[in-house]
Design an enzyme around this catalytic site. Sequence first.
Site, short mmCIF file in Angstrom:
data_model
loop_
_atom_site.label_atom_id
_atom_site.label_comp_id
_atom_site.label_asym_id
_atom_site.label_seq_id
_atom_site.Cartn_x
_atom_site.Cartn_y
_atom_site.Cartn_z
N GLY A 78 -0.11 -3.28 9.73
CA GLY A 78 1.01 -4.01 9.15
C GLY A 78 2.30 -3.36 9.62
O GLY A 78 2.31 -2.19 10.02
N HIS A 138 2.26 -3.69 0.36
CA HIS A 138 2.92 -2.53 0.98
C HIS A 138 4.07 -3.01 1.88
O HIS A 138 5.16 -2.45 1.87
CB HIS A 138 1.89 -1.73 1.78
CG HIS A 138 2.46 -0.57 2.54
ND1 HIS A 138 2.20 0.75 2.19
CD2 HIS A 138 3.26 -0.52 3.63
CE1 HIS A 138 2.85 1.55 3.04
NE2 HIS A 138 3.48 0.82 3.92
N GLU A 139 3.80 -4.11 2.64
CA GLU A 139 4.83 -4.61 3.57
C GLU A 139 5.97 -5.29 2.84
O GLU A 139 7.13 -5.11 3.19
CB GLU A 139 4.20 -5.59 4.57
CG GLU A 139 3.07 -5.02 5.42
CD GLU A 139 3.42 -3.73 6.12
OE1 GLU A 139 2.50 -2.94 6.39
OE2 GLU A 139 4.61 -3.46 6.36
N HIS A 155 8.39 -2.91 1.63
CA HIS A 155 9.33 -2.45 2.67
C HIS A 155 10.55 -3.38 2.71
O HIS A 155 11.67 -2.92 2.91
CB HIS A 155 8.68 -2.45 4.06
CG HIS A 155 7.95 -1.18 4.41
ND1 HIS A 155 8.55 0.05 4.44
CD2 HIS A 155 6.65 -0.96 4.76
CE1 HIS A 155 7.66 0.98 4.81
NE2 HIS A 155 6.50 0.39 4.99
N CYS A 210 1.71 5.27 5.76
CA CYS A 210 2.84 4.46 6.19
C CYS A 210 3.30 4.95 7.56
O CYS A 210 3.41 6.16 7.80
CB CYS A 210 3.99 4.61 5.19
SG CYS A 210 5.42 3.60 5.60
N LEU A 211 3.56 4.01 8.46
CA LEU A 211 3.98 4.39 9.81
C LEU A 211 5.35 5.07 9.79
O LEU A 211 5.72 5.76 10.74
CB LEU A 211 4.00 3.16 10.72
CG LEU A 211 2.63 2.49 10.92
CD1 LEU A 211 2.76 1.22 11.72
CD2 LEU A 211 1.64 3.45 11.57
N GLN A 243 11.35 -1.43 9.16
CA GLN A 243 10.79 -0.22 9.76
C GLN A 243 11.26 -0.03 11.21
O GLN A 243 11.17 1.07 11.75
CB GLN A 243 9.27 -0.23 9.73
CG GLN A 243 8.71 -0.10 8.31
CD GLN A 243 7.20 -0.05 8.29
OE1 GLN A 243 6.55 -1.09 8.27
NE2 GLN A 243 6.64 1.13 8.35
O1 LIG Z 1 3.74 1.48 7.44
C1 LIG Z 1 3.23 0.36 7.39
O2 LIG Z 1 3.75 -0.56 6.78
C2 LIG Z 1 1.86 0.17 8.05
C3 LIG Z 1 0.83 0.61 7.04
C4 LIG Z 1 0.31 -0.60 6.34
C5 LIG Z 1 -0.69 -0.24 5.29
C6 LIG Z 1 -0.52 0.85 4.45
C7 LIG Z 1 -1.47 1.13 3.47
C8 LIG Z 1 -2.61 0.34 3.35
C9 LIG Z 1 -2.77 -0.74 4.19
C10 LIG Z 1 -1.81 -1.03 5.16
C11 LIG Z 1 -0.29 1.44 7.69
O3 LIG Z 1 0.20 2.63 8.21
S1 LIG Z 1 -1.12 0.69 9.00
C12 LIG Z 1 -2.30 2.00 9.31
C13 LIG Z 1 -3.56 1.72 8.56
C14 LIG Z 1 -4.65 1.29 9.29
C15 LIG Z 1 -5.82 0.97 8.63
C16 LIG Z 1 -5.92 1.07 7.23
C17 LIG Z 1 -4.82 1.51 6.50
C18 LIG Z 1 -3.63 1.84 7.17
ZN LIG Z 2 4.74 1.41 5.40
#
Ligand SMILES: O=C(O)C[C@@H](Cc1ccccc1)[C@H](O)SCc1ccccc1
Ligand SMILES: [Zn+2]
Length: 171
Positions: free
Chosen positions: A44, A135-136, A139, A93-94, A49
């Site tokens: 996501g 989560h998105e 943001h 979170c990225l 971001q």
């Molecule tokens: O920073 C973001 O928004 C990307 C997030 C999205 C996310 C966070 C928590 C749970 C689900 C999605 C992640 O860093 S994307 C990396 C990732 C990959 C597989 C599973 C969970 C998170």
């Molecule tokens: Zn995030």
Amino acid sequence: LRKILIHPDPRLKKVAQPVASVNDDMRRLADDMLETMYDAPGIGLAAPQIAVMDRMLVMDCAKEDDATPEPMVLINPEVVWTSEERNVYEEGCLSIPEQYAEVERPAEVEVSWMDLDGKTRRERFDGLWATCVQHEIDHLDGKLFIDYLRPLKRQMITRKMQKLKREMARG
Ligand SMILES: O=C(O)C[C@@H](Cc1ccccc1)[C@H](O)SCc1ccccc1
Ligand SMILES: [Zn+2]
């Protein structure tokens, strides 16, 4: 590829603006966001971001098992229903690299949004996708998953990120 902002950054705390019209600029932005998300890698990414204060997010709802990626672009998304039942997921979170913490959220959410064709969509998400879309959308409202943690834990993570940014600045 776009640079992903790292917490703490004031732009990650701002509320993003509704998208007025879905045009070629928005389509190009969506492509940039998907490319950046896949490269991270992530499942996501929200426009703030990459320092774009528009209410747009991308997700890849590829079901773990099947390989075909299923990129989704949500414009002006709104949660219109949440389940009573809640789920706990260890989120990352990225914009807060290498930090993970348990966050409790509604297990299912129904979201309405506009897609890149300007069509209004409405869909119920469960499992990891419910967590991801919430989560998105957070943001877009300047909210990070660490805002759900106890202040001490949040401060510890923020200090680690400040140290990381100092080191990155020193090259
Ligand atoms: O920073 C973001 O928004 C990307 C997030 C999205 C996310 C966070 C928590 C749970 C689900 C999605 C992640 O860093 S994307 C990396 C990732 C990959 C597989 C599973 C969970 C998170
Ligand atoms: Zn995030």
